[in-house]
Design an enzyme around this catalytic site. Structure first.
Site, PDB file in Angstrom:
ATOM      1  N   LYS A 153       0.838  -1.202   0.000  1.00 46.11           N
ATOM      2  CA  LYS A 153       0.000   0.000   0.000  1.00 46.11           C
ATOM      3  C   LYS A 153       0.872   1.252   0.000  1.00 46.11           C
ATOM      4  O   LYS A 153       1.469   1.614   1.016  1.00 46.11           O
ATOM      5  CB  LYS A 153      -0.918   0.034   1.236  1.00 46.11           C
ATOM      6  CG  LYS A 153      -2.032   1.064   1.055  1.00 46.11           C
ATOM      7  CD  LYS A 153      -2.546   1.638   2.342  1.00 46.11           C
ATOM      8  CE  LYS A 153      -1.853   2.886   2.790  1.00 46.11           C
ATOM      9  NZ  LYS A 153      -1.909   4.031   1.876  1.00 46.11           N
ATOM     10  N   CYS A 262      13.251  10.850   7.227  1.00 43.13           N
ATOM     11  CA  CYS A 262      13.242  10.389   8.626  1.00 43.13           C
ATOM     12  C   CYS A 262      14.624  10.485   9.244  1.00 43.13           C
ATOM     13  O   CYS A 262      14.763  10.589  10.446  1.00 43.13           O
ATOM     14  CB  CYS A 262      12.727   8.957   8.691  1.00 43.13           C
ATOM     15  SG  CYS A 262      13.611   7.868   7.582  1.00 43.13           S
ATOM     16  N   GLU A 352       9.422  16.231  15.155  1.00 43.68           N
ATOM     17  CA  GLU A 352       9.905  16.024  13.789  1.00 43.68           C
ATOM     18  C   GLU A 352       9.267  17.101  12.902  1.00 43.68           C
ATOM     19  O   GLU A 352       8.046  17.130  12.737  1.00 43.68           O
ATOM     20  CB  GLU A 352       9.488  14.637  13.323  1.00 43.68           C
ATOM     21  CG  GLU A 352      10.120  14.241  12.023  1.00 43.68           C
ATOM     22  CD  GLU A 352       9.718  12.835  11.596  1.00 43.68           C
ATOM     23  OE1 GLU A 352       8.544  12.465  11.766  1.00 43.68           O
ATOM     24  OE2 GLU A 352      10.577  12.117  11.065  1.00 43.68           O
TER      25      GLU A 352
END
Ligand code: NAD
Length: 449
Positions: A153, A262, A352
């Site tokens: 996905k 990330c 983040e």
């Protein structure tokens, strides 16, 4: 319901896709389940050959895939080419790993004890929008090498390269049903994969927030999960480092992929006695980052992924930053390279940002550097810059983070394990280590009495 996929550099539609719902997800899982016995029975050398063929097809279609990725994510074309190159290498690596991931014989009384690495069955692979094809390959490579079948996905914002890869998988000769690409909302398709009783494992890359939900959902069926989540990595620069080199490299460790990485070393920790010199070099280097049209060969940074994300990134910058770069005019979800001075308690240093915002934070000495670097719920990557080799290793051992580099900012290599400590997740991708998370160990005792 259809999905309009945008080019974030122009805000123009690239494609209109049908979105799957729960029913289509169930059909994909059923297809993967039906394909599993056949795929599992393919001889290891043949499975390796099919993966090698896929690697070759990715190489042959490299330019096409790089353009799709560049247009859909807003990545500079040069970077997109390098990413697609890595995708081919990943399939090559795991083609080579098929017959090198084997069991053991263990000395026991009364017989022979042996272990087997068994496939798990149908796996759900859930991928984010920032490195769509790369991260899909990190999961697909070991999943297929271990003889699992999968439902992949992609993220709603960036499904195009995964759809094309699904076609190349079939062209490579990998049987129908082994890889099923399902485009649809995370809250519907992703959630269904997490809950589906026939899915044995979820390999998830995305935010810590959604990762938490995935882990909760997986508990009902005791599903295996690996989670590659967010980060807030520290780039630790000691005064004895090659400051010119560290400062020249630092912008690309935050602004690469427009900060939507990330591994972004978005906290730049600088030893106080070198702080003024380093920040001045850093600002100069940041001024040199070429922001613009992703299709331009010279471009180093493109736009953010969406208008909503740009708003979120902007919320981290209040007051006058140390440096704010230029952006092209609208249209496009542009955000300038931004350097701010901060303490580790500021929101910009705690959360983040996932955008081109670097927070520079001074530290007093080695102990202070380690304390600040570890003072975060995350633990994904990071860097240490120093000429003192012993210190580099001391600090590397002291940091609670999964992928570190010394006098370098690169954390990801095909042959080496990648993954997080703490709330950056668990499980490792890439390298031979990834195979552990895509197979089950079976122990068999054979009595010789
Ligand atoms: P996200 O968590 O919003 O989405 C990731 C994927 O999960 C998407 O495909 C999404 O559709 C799906 N999803 C959403 N809700 C779901 C649900 N309830 N159940 C199952 N699936 C669901 O993340 P994003 O915004 O696409 O990506 C950015 C995040 O990914 C950042 O936090 C970044 O740090 C992280 N990331 C981590 C790594 C790593 O290797 N550690 C790599 C890249 C990105």
């Amino acid at each position: 319901m259809s999905l309009t996929v945008l080019n974030p550099a122009t805000e123009e539609p690239l494609a209109e896709l049908e979105q799957a719902g729960v029913e289509e997800t169930d059909v994909a899982v059923a297809r993967a389940k039906a394909a599993f016995p056949g795929w599992r029975a393919v001889a290891p050398a043949d499975r390796a050959r099919l993966l090698r063929r896929l690697a070759t097809l990715v190489e042959e279609h490299g330019e096409e895939l790089a353009r799709i990725e560049s247009q859909n994510v807003g990545k500079p074309i040069a970077g997109a080419r390098a990413e697609v190159g890595m995708v081919a290498q990943v399939f090559q690596f795991y083609a080579g790993a098929v017959d090198k991931h084997h069991g053991e014989t263990i000395p026991v009384a009364g017989g022979v004890d042996m272990t087997f690495r068994e496939p798990m069955g149908v796996l759900g692979l859930i991928v984010p929008w920032n490195f769509p094809l790369n991260i899909a390959s990190w999961k697909l490579g070991p999943a297929l090498a271990c003889a699992n079948t999968v439902v992949l996905k992609p993220a709603e914002l960036t499904p195009l390269s995964a759809v094309r890869l699904g076609e190349l998988v079939l062209e490579a000769g990998i049987p129908e049903g082994v890889v099923n690409v399902v485009v649809g909302p995370g809250s519907v398709v992703g959630q269904r994969l997490v809950e589906h009783p026939e899915v044995a494992k979820i390999a998830f890359t995305g935010s810590t927030e959604v990762g938490r939900r995935v882990m909760q959902g997986a508990a009902t069926t005791i599903k295996r999960v690996t989670l590659e989540l967010g980060g807030k990595s520290a780039n630790v620069v000691f005064a004895d480092a090659d400051l010119e080199r560290a400062a020249a490299a630092a912008p690309y460790a935050v602004f690469d992929n427009a900060g939507q990485d990330c591994c972004a070393r978005s906290r730049i920790l600088v030893e106080r006695i070198a702080y003024d010199r380093f920040t001045s070099l850093l600002v100069d280097a940041t001024r040199g980052v070429r922001v613009g049209d992703p299709a331009d060969e010279q471009t180093e940074m493109g736009p953010l992924i969406s208008a909503a994300h740009r708003e979120q990134v902007a919320s981290f910058v209040d007051g006058e930053p140390l440096f704010r770069g230029e952006t092209p005019p609208a249209p496009g979800f542009w955000f300038p390279c931004t350097v701010v001075e901060a303490t580790n308690d500021d929101r910009v240093a705690r959360e983040e940002v996932f955008g081109p915002v670097a927070a520079v934070i001074p530290f007093a000495d080695e102990a202070d550097a380690v304390r600040i670097a570890n003072d975060t719920p995350y633990g994904l990557s990071g860097s240490i810059w120093t000429r003192d080799g012993a210190r580099a290793l001391r600090v590397a051992r002291a940091l609670d983070t999964g992928a570190l580099s010394i006098n370098s900012n690169s954390s990801v290599r095909v042959a080496t394990p990648f993954g997080g400590f703490k709330q950056s997740g668990f499980g490792r991708e890439l390298g031979m280590q990834a195979l552990e998370a895509y197979s089950e160990v079976k122990n068999v005792f054979y009595s010789t009495d």
